[in-house]
Design a protein around this motif. Structure first.
Motif, PDB file in Angstrom:
ATOM      1  N   UNK A  38      -3.189  -6.204   3.713  1.00 53.73           N
ATOM      2  CA  UNK A  38      -3.860  -5.418   2.672  1.00 53.73           C
ATOM      3  C   UNK A  38      -5.029  -4.646   3.285  1.00 53.73           C
ATOM      4  N   UNK A  39      -4.733  -3.684   4.146  1.00 49.79           N
ATOM      5  CA  UNK A  39      -5.779  -2.930   4.853  1.00 49.79           C
ATOM      6  C   UNK A  39      -6.747  -2.278   3.874  1.00 49.79           C
ATOM      7  N   UNK A  40      -8.015  -2.275   4.249  1.00 48.50           N
ATOM      8  CA  UNK A  40      -9.039  -1.735   3.354  1.00 48.50           C
ATOM      9  C   UNK A  40      -8.854  -0.256   3.056  1.00 48.50           C
ATOM     10  N   UNK A  41      -8.201   0.469   3.920  1.00 51.45           N
ATOM     11  CA  UNK A  41      -8.039   1.917   3.764  1.00 51.45           C
ATOM     12  C   UNK A  41      -6.633   2.301   3.296  1.00 51.45           C
ATOM     13  N   UNK A  42      -5.834   1.378   2.861  1.00 48.79           N
ATOM     14  CA  UNK A  42      -4.417   1.626   2.575  1.00 48.79           C
ATOM     15  C   UNK A  42      -4.214   2.827   1.664  1.00 48.79           C
ATOM     16  N   UNK A  43      -3.509   3.820   2.189  1.00 48.24           N
ATOM     17  CA  UNK A  43      -3.150   4.992   1.405  1.00 48.24           C
ATOM     18  C   UNK A  43      -1.884   4.722   0.596  1.00 48.24           C
ATOM     19  N   UNK A  44      -1.111   3.744   1.042  1.00 49.59           N
ATOM     20  CA  UNK A  44       0.128   3.413   0.352  1.00 49.59           C
ATOM     21  C   UNK A  44      -0.058   3.014  -1.100  1.00 49.59           C
ATOM     22  N   UNK A  45      -1.232   2.523  -1.446  1.00 44.90           N
ATOM     23  CA  UNK A  45      -1.453   2.120  -2.841  1.00 44.90           C
ATOM     24  C   UNK A  45      -1.335   3.321  -3.772  1.00 44.90           C
TER      25      UNK A  45
END
Length: 195
Positions: A38-45
């Motif tokens: 769950x990367x803090x910068x996730x663009x996938x969300x």
């Protein structure tokens, strides 16, 4: 795609200018809606990544393999499994890599690497991939936990090392890269990660 790359595909550009039906040169393929970290910068969300809750939402085997064959038939030149989620959460990814290559499509993979299979399927995939890119935006366990929200830093490094060793041992033409997503919270990781 950078406009400069069109010079490498003038046949496709000329067909388009003549009004002919053309296939995409490249397709980025999302293989599912889940991720193991769950990367803090996730663009996938923003594209519907549901992290671990999305593990059961993925491109099914038969349609995926048909898609790979059809892409080759219509003239798609490359496909990247780099979509909005972790491609390795789709259990059919390794078979799709091989199927795409058999269909004449250059296949690449963007991954956090943690789930990469170091057995038969992973080894075979490395022989078929044009490139593999690992997303790693931290240079220490502590920073990895903070930035990627995962305790799998050592596993990620082991999987990257495995791929490098396989490339060297087997003389693979595979390009292996590492990607860092630079944010204000991980700027301190640039130099240590480069080293």
């Amino acid at each position: 795609m950078d406009g400069q790359k069109l010079l490498w595909h003038l046949d496709r550009v000329n067909d388009w200018k003549r009004g002919k039906k053309i296939a995409p040169i490249h397709i980025d393929v999302g293989l599912g809606k889940g991720c193991n970290i769950h990367c803090e910068y996730c663009y996938g969300v923003t594209q519907g990544n549901l992290f671990k809750k999305g593990a059961n939402i993925y491109f099914p085997r038969k349609p995926l393999l048909r898609y790979m064959r059809d892409a080759g038939k219509v003239g798609v030149r490359s496909m990247g499994f780099i979509g909005e989620s972790e491609p390795l959460m789709n259990t059919h990814v390794y078979e799709a890599v091989a199927e795409g290559t058999r269909a004449g499509v250059d296949i690449s993979l963007g991954t956090n690497g943690i789930l990469f299979d170091t057995g038969k399927e992973g080894k075979e995939a490395l022989a078929h991939l044009i490139w593999i890119r690992f997303n790693i935006s931290a240079a220490s366990e502590e920073a990895y936990r903070r930035i990627h929200r995962s305790r799998d830093f050592k596993i990620a490094l082991e999987k990257i090392s495995f791929c490098v060793e396989q490339k060297k041992k087997r003389g693979l033409k595979l390009t292996i890269g590492l990607q860092m997503v630079l944010t204000p919270s991980n700027v301190d990781q640039v130099v240590p990660l480069a080293k």
